[in-house]
Design a protein around this motif. Structure first.
Motif, short mmCIF file in Angstrom:
data_model
loop_
_atom_site.label_atom_id
_atom_site.label_comp_id
_atom_site.label_asym_id
_atom_site.label_seq_id
_atom_site.Cartn_x
_atom_site.Cartn_y
_atom_site.Cartn_z
N GLU A 55 0.84 -1.20 0.00
CA GLU A 55 0.00 0.00 0.00
C GLU A 55 0.87 1.25 0.00
O GLU A 55 1.84 1.33 0.73
N ASP A 57 1.08 4.81 1.25
CA ASP A 57 0.41 5.53 2.33
C ASP A 57 0.97 6.93 2.48
O ASP A 57 2.17 7.16 2.31
N ASN A 78 -0.51 -4.48 4.12
CA ASN A 78 -1.95 -4.31 4.28
C ASN A 78 -2.37 -4.19 5.75
O ASN A 78 -3.13 -3.28 6.09
N PRO A 79 -1.89 -5.06 6.68
CA PRO A 79 -2.31 -4.91 8.08
C PRO A 79 -1.90 -3.57 8.70
O PRO A 79 -2.70 -2.95 9.41
N CYS A 80 -0.69 -3.11 8.43
CA CYS A 80 -0.24 -1.81 8.97
C CYS A 80 -1.07 -0.67 8.38
O CYS A 80 -1.42 0.28 9.07
N HIS A 81 -1.37 -0.77 7.09
CA HIS A 81 -2.16 0.28 6.43
C HIS A 81 -3.57 0.33 7.01
O HIS A 81 -4.10 1.41 7.27
N LYS A 82 -4.18 -0.84 7.23
CA LYS A 82 -5.53 -0.87 7.81
C LYS A 82 -5.54 -0.25 9.20
O LYS A 82 -6.44 0.53 9.53
N GLU A 83 -4.54 -0.57 10.01
CA GLU A 83 -4.47 -0.03 11.37
C GLU A 83 -4.32 1.49 11.34
O GLU A 83 -5.01 2.22 12.05
N LYS A 84 -3.42 1.99 10.49
CA LYS A 84 -3.19 3.43 10.40
C LYS A 84 -4.44 4.15 9.87
O LYS A 84 -4.82 5.21 10.38
N THR A 85 -5.07 3.57 8.87
CA THR A 85 -6.28 4.15 8.30
C THR A 85 -7.38 4.23 9.35
O THR A 85 -8.10 5.23 9.44
N GLN A 86 -7.52 3.19 10.18
CA GLN A 86 -8.54 3.20 11.23
C GLN A 86 -8.26 4.30 12.25
O GLN A 86 -9.16 5.02 12.68
N SER A 89 -9.16 7.60 10.64
CA SER A 89 -10.61 7.72 10.55
C SER A 89 -11.20 8.10 11.90
O SER A 89 -12.06 8.98 11.99
#
Length: 120
Positions: A55, A57, A78-86, A89
């Protein structure tokens, strides 16, 4: 109770909205150059884990005034990107959460909690 449309902030009204966001071929070229410079997830590298970045970022999110140039982008898995995005948000919506306990296991199956009996 959900906010009305008049109360909600529009993403398009925020600084550096989609008008300055890379799209199409320019975005694909930027992604390729980023992953060529460093194909690994920068967050995982800091933890001593080697995992491919998938990703592109923004270090400073666009909605918080970040730019869409190479100096403001890093590669994340992907897991790090999802955590940062959350986290971003939640911050954008004014949601504050307590940090989670350091529980569970790392990618090697070793418990993260240093008080676990395996660490004794």
């Amino acid at each position: 109770m959900r906010p009305t449309s008049a109360q909600r902030k529009s993403w398009s009204n925020r600084p550096n909205s989609s008008a300055t966001r890379l799209r199409g071929r320019a975005l694909q070229q930027a992604r390729a150059e980023l992953f060529k410079r460093n194909p690994l997830c920068v967050n995982c590298q800091k933890k001593g884990i080697l995992r491919l970045a998938t990703e592109r970022d923004h270090v400073i999110p666009l909605f918080e005034g970040g730019t869409d140039d190479a100096s403001n982008t890093v590669g994340l898995c992907n897991p790090c990107h999802k955590e940062k995005t959350q986290q971003e948000s939640n911050r954008a919506r004014g949601i504050t959460t307590k940090p989670r306990m350091n529980s569970g296991c790392d990618v090697n199956g070793i418990p993260r909690d240093k008080s676990h009996h395996w660490h004794k």
